[in-house]
Design an enzyme around this catalytic site. Structure first.
Site, PDB file in Angstrom:
ATOM      1  CD  GLU A 286      -2.987   0.479   2.398  1.00 15.85           C
ATOM      2  OE1 GLU A 286      -3.147   1.579   2.943  1.00 15.85           O
ATOM      3  OE2 GLU A 286      -3.370  -0.590   2.884  1.00 15.85           O
TER       4      GLU A 286
ATOM      5  CG  ASP B 111      -3.013   8.938   7.717  1.00 20.45           C
ATOM      6  OD1 ASP B 111      -2.925   7.725   7.945  1.00 20.45           O
ATOM      7  OD2 ASP B 111      -3.192   9.418   6.583  1.00 20.45           O
TER       8      ASP B 111
ATOM      9  CE1 TYR C   7      -7.526  -0.618   6.705  1.00 15.54           C
ATOM     10  CE2 TYR C   7      -6.189  -0.482   4.726  1.00 15.54           C
ATOM     11  CZ  TYR C   7      -6.329  -0.318   6.082  1.00 15.54           C
ATOM     12  OH  TYR C   7      -5.280   0.162   6.818  1.00 15.54           O
TER      13      TYR C   7
END
Lengths: 403, 255
Positions: free
Chosen positions: B32, B43, B157
């Site tokens: 990734e 993040d 995911y």
């Protein structure tokens, strides 16, 4: 008929929900709770009661008699949001969102603040309604706004410094969203402007439209007709939407004023609609300041309250359909308006509001005596007097920040 | 499956290629590749710092996609997924982005701030170019799991827990039930990411999913090694250390 946003939170092509998957459920829950609350007479009653009894609404409508004489043009009126509890329009929204959070059973509030006005409003309502409050604030803004940081702490809020990016509002907002992603099960995120993912832009508009609703009624009573022009400053744009929304279908001329900083032809401005391009920031499609690769550019304004790289998606929409005209005013013009308002009418405005005032003076001068210009005086300038003192002493621009 | 994550351009674009090769040697099944962004909402601090370092190297979305092409030339054979926020894609243009991705041998695209409801136009482009758009599900997805999982392409995911990317000491106890529910609806492999940083966690998860994504732990290692990775005489040794660290993390997968 003016009927946006749609069920997907879109104002034309603007708005939407561009957030991590984790936040989709919390957003849906807020959306549902908001719709129910807005349709519930007892909620509206409680909100209006707090506005009246706690915040001091309705705020006054002031005829700027001395200025009107000197400008020798249109009759100038101020909607006095500076007379609210905590000193700005921010409290209207904070009360609304806190009541909604309470209704949803959430006892912990998250807020972000640039210069402190929304942080103070959030801390205030948290104290009032018995909630915990955590406020994210850029480390740079914490240094520049020590007084507001102290006020938040006195009110019992926890102020968390943010060290990423330029350490200002944009970064505080990112950090607040990140914290929310982690704590969305028991925290309510209270956004301070008409920005962010759906339903925030709509929700904040609903809690700020009281400004325009009151002003419309007050001006009709005073003048027997609607204003010819309505002017408000735009950072994220909550006072402006609050002021404009009730006039949107009336054919009244509406003018939003952005911060031109050191000039829109320099890199140092926050004129998002004037100079920005379409993109996604903080969960919403809107105009923003960015480079060709989609990296967000830090804005600049003497007023930390207008120092934001994006703008509410509804403003982007109103600009795109030509319903509102967006112009910009430089730091220097705003500071002149600030001083003139203080000397002439005995009102010290927030530097944000001084941007709107500057444009309003220019417009009023060009209009005939039977016309009226209504300005949203979004907040008071107590927080800005130190900056003004430094400016008048000829100190550097760096010290000249807004609230 | 072992799915490591790197930030393109951290600490330098050439080093990213060498780190990718090291991960391939360590047994990575899919890479990734994160595109650095100024405002990465999903993040945590480790990847935020890596993004800042990469932005200083003037990394951009088109350059990150082209980096995949260079990786191919240097011998990276495993599938590569581009991880990017939506705004850079919007500025490049959705069609130009997918065309460029195709041209450079990109095997999938993951956009963490583009939920299902906003993704319809981009899904069309993804189908036309046959570069899959990877979907995410979170513990809060609840009634959305079926809709998202049944439309998933490539792999699905699963976000392990509430929060942003970053090393976590513990994963939530309910994770196995969450994964079981997702697997029930998904026709593609189900992988787990966010917070996985220890070989014990990998051991615990391997029975319940088809793969693990390891991001912040590796990116943090890159940060620690960045000085040595940037100097010719210490680079090889640092790359070896990085490879061994990755192998240690995923040893329960039998790599």
């Amino acid at each position: 008929m003016y009927n946006v946003p749609n069920e997907n939170g879109r104002f034309g092509e603007f708005g939407g929900k561009f957030v991590p998957e984790t936040l989709m459920l919390p957003l849906e829950e807020i959306e549902r709770a908001l719709e129910q609350a807005l349709a519930d007479a007892s909620f509206r009653k409680e909100y209006m009661h707090s506005l009246r009894e706690y915040s001091g609404r309705p705020t006054a409508l002031t005829f700027a008699e001395n200025m009107t004489k000197q400008l020798n043009g249109a009759r100038l009126y101020f909607k006095r949001e500076d007379l609210n509890h905590t000193g700005a329009h921010k409290i209207n929204n904070a009360i609304g969102q806190a009541l909604l959070a309470k209704r949803m059973g959430k006892k912990k509030l998250i807020a972000e603040t640039g210069a402190g006005q929304h942080g103070v409003a959030a801390a205030t309502v948290a104290a009032r309604f018995g909630m915990e409050c955590i406020v994210f604030m850029g480390e740079e803004d914490i240094k520049r706004q020590a007084l507001n940081v102290f006020r938040m702490k006195l009110l019992g809020a926890q102020v968390v410094p943010v060290f990423s990016g330029n350490r200002t509002l944009k970064d505080a907002t990112n950090e607040a969203i990140r914290y929310w992603v982690q704590h969305c099960d028991d925290h309510f995120y209270m956004i301070g402007s008409v920005v962010g993912p759906h339903p925030y832009p709509k929700m904040v508009r609903e809690f700020q439209r009281i400004i325009g609703d009151e002003a419309k009624e007050q001006l009709l009573e005073r003048e027997g007709k609607l204003p010819d022009v309505v002017v408000a400053c735009v950072g994220g744009g909550s006072n402006a939407i609050g002021m404009f929304y009730p006039f949107l279908e009336d054919g009244v001329e509406l003018v939003g004023v952005e911060a031109a900083g050191k000039g829109v032809d320099t890199p140092h401005h926050a004129a998002t609609i004037t100079k920005g391009t379409k993109g996604v920031i903080h969960g919403s499609m809107t105009y923003l300041l960015q480079d060709e690769y989609g990296q967000i550019i830090e804005p600049y304004s003497i007023s930390a309250g207008l120092d934001y790289p994006g703008v509410g998606p509804e403003h982007a929409y109103l600009a795109s359909i030509g319903r509102v005209r967006y112009e910009s005013v430089t730091d220097e013009e705003a500071l002149k308006a600030f001083q003139w308002t203080a000397k002439t009418e005995g009102i010290i405005p927030a530097i944000e509001s001084a941007h709107a005032l500057s444009k309003a003076f220019e417009i009023a001068k060009q209009r005939s005596k039977d016309e009226t210009v209504l300005v949203c005086l979004s907040g008071r300038g107590d927080k800005d007097v130190q900056a003004m003192m430094n400016y008048l002493k000829g100190e550097s621009d760096r010290a000249l920040v807004g609230h | 499956m072992f799915i490591p994550f790197l930030v393109a351009g951290d600490p330098h674009p050439d080093v990213t290629i060498e780190l990718a090769l090291a991960l391939q040697e360590a047994g990575a099944d899919i890479l990734e590749l994160g595109v650095p962004y100024s405002d990465p909402l999903a993040d945590g601090p480790v990847i935020q710092r890596a993004s800042s370092r990469a932005l200083k190297q003037r990394m951009t979305l088109p350059k990150a996609v082209e980096l995949v092409g260079f990786m191919r030339k240097k011998g990276v054979k495993i599938p590569i997924i581009i991880f990017t926020y939506y705004n850079p894609v919007l500025q490049l243009g959705e069609e130009s982005f997918f065309a460029l991705a195709k041209e450079n041998g990109v095997d999938g695209v993951l956009i963490p701030d583009l939920p299902f409801e906003e993704s319809e136009p981009i899904r069309r482009v993804s189908e036309e170019t046959r570069v899959p758009l990877i979907s995410l599900v979170a513990p809060t997805s609840k009634q959305r799991i079926e809709k998202i999982a049944s439309n998933a392409q490539g792999f699905l995911y699963c976000v392990s827990s509430l929060g942003v990317t970053g090393v976590r000491d513990t994963l939530p106890e309910a994770i196995n039930e969450f994964l079981a529910e997702v697997k029930q609806y998904s026709r593609v492999p189900v992988v787990v990411g966010f917070g996985i940083s220890k070989s014990e966690q990998v051991r615990m998860l391997k029975e319940h999913c088809d793969g693990v994504v390891i991001g912040s732990a590796l990116v943090q290692k890159v940060e620690e090694l960045s000085e040595r990775l940037s100097q010719e005489d210490t680079k090889q040794e640092a790359l070896n250390e990085f490879r061994r660290y990755a192998q240690m993390l995923v040893s329960p997968l039998g790599k």
